[in-house]
Design a protein around this motif. Structure first.
Motif, PDB file in Angstrom:
ATOM      1  N   GLY A 130     -55.563  -4.993 -11.715  1.00 15.63           N
ATOM      2  CA  GLY A 130     -56.106  -4.360 -10.519  1.00 15.63           C
ATOM      3  C   GLY A 130     -55.090  -3.743  -9.581  1.00 15.63           C
ATOM      4  O   GLY A 130     -55.476  -3.035  -8.643  1.00 15.63           O
ATOM      5  N   HIS A 131     -53.805  -3.995  -9.783  1.00 14.51           N
ATOM      6  CA  HIS A 131     -52.778  -3.359  -8.942  1.00 14.51           C
ATOM      7  C   HIS A 131     -51.538  -3.084  -9.795  1.00 14.51           C
ATOM      8  O   HIS A 131     -50.429  -3.524  -9.477  1.00 14.51           O
ATOM      9  CB  HIS A 131     -52.419  -4.196  -7.717  1.00 14.51           C
ATOM     10  N   GLY A 132     -51.750  -2.359 -10.873  1.00 12.89           N
ATOM     11  CA  GLY A 132     -50.662  -2.063 -11.787  1.00 12.89           C
ATOM     12  C   GLY A 132     -49.614  -1.149 -11.181  1.00 12.89           C
ATOM     13  O   GLY A 132     -49.923  -0.254 -10.392  1.00 12.89           O
ATOM     14  N   ARG A 133     -48.372  -1.381 -11.570  1.00 10.61           N
ATOM     15  CA  ARG A 133     -47.251  -0.568 -11.101  1.00 10.61           C
ATOM     16  C   ARG A 133     -46.353  -0.225 -12.290  1.00 10.61           C
ATOM     17  O   ARG A 133     -45.996  -1.108 -13.080  1.00 10.61           O
ATOM     18  CB  ARG A 133     -46.409  -1.321 -10.060  1.00 10.61           C
ATOM     19  N   VAL A 134     -45.985   1.042 -12.400  1.00 11.52           N
ATOM     20  CA  VAL A 134     -44.980   1.472 -13.372  1.00 11.52           C
ATOM     21  C   VAL A 134     -43.859   2.143 -12.601  1.00 11.52           C
ATOM     22  O   VAL A 134     -44.113   3.040 -11.777  1.00 11.52           O
ATOM     23  CB  VAL A 134     -45.555   2.440 -14.423  1.00 11.52           C
ATOM     24  N   ILE A 135     -42.634   1.711 -12.848  1.00 10.49           N
ATOM     25  CA  ILE A 135     -41.448   2.316 -12.232  1.00 10.49           C
ATOM     26  C   ILE A 135     -40.551   2.789 -13.364  1.00 10.49           C
ATOM     27  O   ILE A 135     -40.041   1.976 -14.146  1.00 10.49           O
ATOM     28  CB  ILE A 135     -40.704   1.312 -11.331  1.00 10.49           C
ATOM     29  N   ASN A 136     -40.386   4.108 -13.475  1.00  9.83           N
ATOM     30  CA  ASN A 136     -39.556   4.709 -14.520  1.00  9.83           C
ATOM     31  C   ASN A 136     -38.206   5.104 -13.930  1.00  9.83           C
ATOM     32  O   ASN A 136     -38.149   5.656 -12.824  1.00  9.83           O
ATOM     33  CB  ASN A 136     -40.245   5.951 -15.103  1.00  9.83           C
ATOM     34  N   ILE A 137     -37.143   4.866 -14.663  1.00  9.40           N
ATOM     35  CA  ILE A 137     -35.805   5.187 -14.166  1.00  9.40           C
ATOM     36  C   ILE A 137     -35.336   6.508 -14.756  1.00  9.40           C
ATOM     37  O   ILE A 137     -35.074   6.621 -15.953  1.00  9.40           O
ATOM     38  CB  ILE A 137     -34.810   4.062 -14.476  1.00  9.40           C
ATOM     39  N   GLY A 138     -35.283   7.512 -13.885  1.00 14.69           N
ATOM     40  CA  GLY A 138     -34.746   8.809 -14.256  1.00 14.69           C
ATOM     41  C   GLY A 138     -33.265   8.865 -13.929  1.00 14.69           C
ATOM     42  O   GLY A 138     -32.514   7.919 -14.201  1.00 14.69           O
ATOM     43  N   SER A 139     -32.841   9.960 -13.311  1.00 16.29           N
ATOM     44  CA  SER A 139     -31.421  10.154 -13.020  1.00 16.29           C
ATOM     45  C   SER A 139     -31.283  11.360 -12.110  1.00 16.29           C
ATOM     46  O   SER A 139     -32.196  12.196 -12.015  1.00 16.29           O
ATOM     47  CB  SER A 139     -30.645  10.404 -14.321  1.00 16.29           C
ATOM     48  N   MET A 140     -30.142  11.497 -11.461  1.00 17.40           N
ATOM     49  CA  MET A 140     -29.862  12.752 -10.760  1.00 17.40           C
ATOM     50  C   MET A 140     -29.864  13.912 -11.753  1.00 17.40           C
ATOM     51  O   MET A 140     -30.096  15.059 -11.371  1.00 17.40           O
ATOM     52  CB  MET A 140     -28.527  12.675 -10.036  1.00 17.40           C
ATOM     53  N   LEU A 141     -29.652  13.595 -13.048  1.00 13.58           N
ATOM     54  CA  LEU A 141     -29.710  14.653 -14.060  1.00 13.58           C
ATOM     55  C   LEU A 141     -31.147  15.002 -14.431  1.00 13.58           C
ATOM     56  O   LEU A 141     -31.372  15.831 -15.313  1.00 13.58           O
ATOM     57  CB  LEU A 141     -28.903  14.262 -15.288  1.00 13.58           C
ATOM     58  N   SER A 142     -32.123  14.391 -13.762  1.00 14.71           N
ATOM     59  CA  SER A 142     -33.487  14.904 -13.782  1.00 14.71           C
ATOM     60  C   SER A 142     -33.582  16.168 -12.935  1.00 14.71           C
ATOM     61  O   SER A 142     -34.548  16.925 -13.038  1.00 14.71           O
ATOM     62  CB  SER A 142     -34.461  13.861 -13.224  1.00 14.71           C
ATOM     63  N   ILE A 143     -32.583  16.377 -12.050  1.00  9.65           N
ATOM     64  CA  ILE A 143     -32.612  17.473 -11.077  1.00  9.65           C
ATOM     65  C   ILE A 143     -31.678  18.605 -11.468  1.00  9.65           C
ATOM     66  O   ILE A 143     -32.025  19.778 -11.365  1.00  9.65           O
ATOM     67  CB  ILE A 143     -32.217  16.947  -9.673  1.00  9.65           C
ATOM     68  N   PHE A 144     -30.469  18.271 -11.903  1.00 12.71           N
ATOM     69  CA  PHE A 144     -29.505  19.312 -12.275  1.00 12.71           C
ATOM     70  C   PHE A 144     -28.747  18.901 -13.524  1.00 12.71           C
ATOM     71  O   PHE A 144     -28.953  17.822 -14.050  1.00 12.71           O
ATOM     72  CB  PHE A 144     -28.551  19.623 -11.120  1.00 12.71           C
ATOM     73  N   GLY A 145     -27.898  19.798 -14.010  1.00  8.66           N
ATOM     74  CA  GLY A 145     -27.284  19.609 -15.323  1.00  8.66           C
ATOM     75  C   GLY A 145     -25.785  19.411 -15.280  1.00  8.66           C
ATOM     76  O   GLY A 145     -25.105  19.832 -14.348  1.00  8.66           O
ATOM     77  N   LEU A 146     -25.270  18.770 -16.335  1.00  9.58           N
ATOM     78  CA  LEU A 146     -23.843  18.639 -16.580  1.00  9.58           C
ATOM     79  C   LEU A 146     -23.577  19.011 -18.035  1.00  9.58           C
ATOM     80  O   LEU A 146     -24.429  18.800 -18.899  1.00  9.58           O
ATOM     81  CB  LEU A 146     -23.366  17.206 -16.303  1.00  9.58           C
ATOM     82  N   PRO A 147     -22.411  19.558 -18.344  1.00 10.23           N
ATOM     83  CA  PRO A 147     -22.194  20.150 -19.670  1.00 10.23           C
ATOM     84  C   PRO A 147     -22.198  19.165 -20.827  1.00 10.23           C
ATOM     85  O   PRO A 147     -22.488  19.557 -21.964  1.00 10.23           O
ATOM     86  CB  PRO A 147     -20.825  20.831 -19.533  1.00 10.23           C
ATOM     87  N   PHE A 148     -21.871  17.905 -20.576  1.00 14.47           N
ATOM     88  CA  PHE A 148     -21.767  16.946 -21.669  1.00 14.47           C
ATOM     89  C   PHE A 148     -23.002  16.049 -21.784  1.00 14.47           C
ATOM     90  O   PHE A 148     -22.969  15.039 -22.462  1.00 14.47           O
ATOM     91  CB  PHE A 148     -20.522  16.058 -21.472  1.00 14.47           C
ATOM     92  N   HIS A 149     -24.106  16.416 -21.115  1.00 14.37           N
ATOM     93  CA  HIS A 149     -25.256  15.511 -21.003  1.00 14.37           C
ATOM     94  C   HIS A 149     -26.550  16.194 -21.427  1.00 14.37           C
ATOM     95  O   HIS A 149     -27.589  16.002 -20.817  1.00 14.37           O
ATOM     96  CB  HIS A 149     -25.384  15.016 -19.560  1.00 14.37           C
ATOM     97  N   ILE A 150     -26.529  16.984 -22.491  1.00 16.92           N
ATOM     98  CA  ILE A 150     -27.722  17.744 -22.862  1.00 16.92           C
ATOM     99  C   ILE A 150     -28.895  16.825 -23.212  1.00 16.92           C
ATOM    100  O   ILE A 150     -30.016  17.010 -22.722  1.00 16.92           O
ATOM    101  CB  ILE A 150     -27.412  18.735 -24.016  1.00 16.92           C
ATOM    102  N   ALA A 151     -28.669  15.824 -24.039  1.00 17.52           N
ATOM    103  CA  ALA A 151     -29.761  14.935 -24.427  1.00 17.52           C
ATOM    104  C   ALA A 151     -30.157  14.023 -23.276  1.00 17.52           C
ATOM    105  O   ALA A 151     -31.348  13.799 -23.026  1.00 17.52           O
ATOM    106  CB  ALA A 151     -29.372  14.112 -25.651  1.00 17.52           C
ATOM    107  N   TYR A 152     -29.180  13.491 -22.573  1.00 17.42           N
ATOM    108  CA  TYR A 152     -29.465  12.601 -21.448  1.00 17.42           C
ATOM    109  C   TYR A 152     -30.264  13.338 -20.377  1.00 17.42           C
ATOM    110  O   TYR A 152     -31.271  12.837 -19.873  1.00 17.42           O
ATOM    111  CB  TYR A 152     -28.150  12.071 -20.870  1.00 17.42           C
ATOM    112  N   GLY A 153     -29.808  14.550 -20.032  1.00 20.10           N
ATOM    113  CA  GLY A 153     -30.523  15.330 -19.029  1.00 20.10           C
ATOM    114  C   GLY A 153     -31.936  15.671 -19.458  1.00 20.10           C
ATOM    115  O   GLY A 153     -32.887  15.602 -18.668  1.00 20.10           O
ATOM    116  N   ALA A 154     -32.111  16.033 -20.736  1.00 21.54           N
ATOM    117  CA  ALA A 154     -33.446  16.342 -21.243  1.00 21.54           C
ATOM    118  C   ALA A 154     -34.343  15.115 -21.175  1.00 21.54           C
ATOM    119  O   ALA A 154     -35.522  15.204 -20.789  1.00 21.54           O
ATOM    120  CB  ALA A 154     -33.352  16.852 -22.680  1.00 21.54           C
TER     121      ALA A 154
END
Length: 255
Positions: free
Chosen positions: A136-160
């Motif tokens: 009755g009061h479910g909560r989901v908290i997903n952990i993204g990253s600042m790379l959800s917002i912008f990109g870095l050259p060595f993080h193609i898979a992580y950012g995606a």
């Protein structure tokens, strides 16, 4: 514990909860009265996390799980309900990174990062759904990253993968709102963990660059996640869903 942040009687499952940000999130909920199931692959780290959470007065247990394996994820959720009686809060924190330039990226590494960071969150959310709905009061908290917002050259898979976490969060929030389930994402900035210490060894200029760009002038600490975890898991956040909240000392808003 009383009031709108009271998590007494509620049960949280935290993937990757045996260290770093995941343990910080687990501590925040434990301090507010939640029972916590820590899921991780390292039995020794799991045991240490359980001891730390138990010392806060919380009921805490651990389960070894491979979050990329649907059967292991189903067993992880079943174990939580079996041992702790219910499941109210799911934190999808497990993650990995393989740093390499895009033109050099191997398909097997891409799949490893996407499966660990993104597909695992879908599998866990899907397995947890009936229990979250029933409570009755479910909560989901997903952990993204600042790379959800912008990109870095060595993080193609992580950012995606972390960009995908934000869009998945929004879709789940819309789909499950009628069931009383909120779904939100946190976007950590540069946090002082084992993984980022390794990054600082690999990139000697990283520390100075992070401090120069972060308005608060320091690296984050896993303790910085205790309060936001308690808030999003509690009744205080009952009308907050589909959001992606940076926890980065202002890094992502600094020009």
């Amino acid at each position: 514990m009383s009031g709108m942040f009271d998590l007494g009687g509620r049960v949280a499952l935290v993937t990757g909860g045996n260290g770093g940000i995941g343990l910080g999130l687990a501590r925040g909920m434990a301090r507010c009265g939640a029972a916590v199931m820590v899921a991780g692959r390292n039995a020794a780290k799991n045991a240490a996390a359980v001891a730390e959470l138990s010392a806060l007065g919380a009921r805490a247990e651990a389960v070894e799980a491979d979050v990329t394996d649907p059967d292991s994820v189903a067993a992880m959720v079943a174990r939580t309900v079996e041992r702790l009686g219910r499941l109210d809060i799911l934190v999808n924190n497990a993650g990995t990174n393989i740093r390499r330039r895009p033109e050099e990226y191997r398909l097997e590494d891409w799949r490893t990062v996407l499966d660990t960071n993104l597909t695992s969150a879908m599998l866990a959310a899907r397995a947890a759904y009936p229990h979250l709905k029933a409570g009755g009061h479910g909560r989901v908290i997903n952990i993204g990253s600042m790379l959800s917002i912008f990109g870095l050259p060595f993080h193609i898979a992580y950012g995606a993968s972390k960009g995908g976490i934000v869009q998945m969060t929004r879709s789940l929030a819309v789909a499950w709102a009628p069931d009383g389930i909120t779904v939100n994402a946190l976007l950590p900035g540069w946090i002082d963990t084992e993984l980022t210490r390794k990054a600082r060894e690999d990139m000697p200029a990283l520390n100075a660059n992070v401090l120069a760009r972060t308005p608060m002038g320091r690296w984050g600490d896993p303790r910085d996640f205790e309060g936001i975890a308690a808030f999003l898991a509690s009744d205080a956040a009952a009308f907050v869903t589909g959001t992606a909240i940076p926890v980065d000392g202002g890094f992502s808003v600094q020009g």
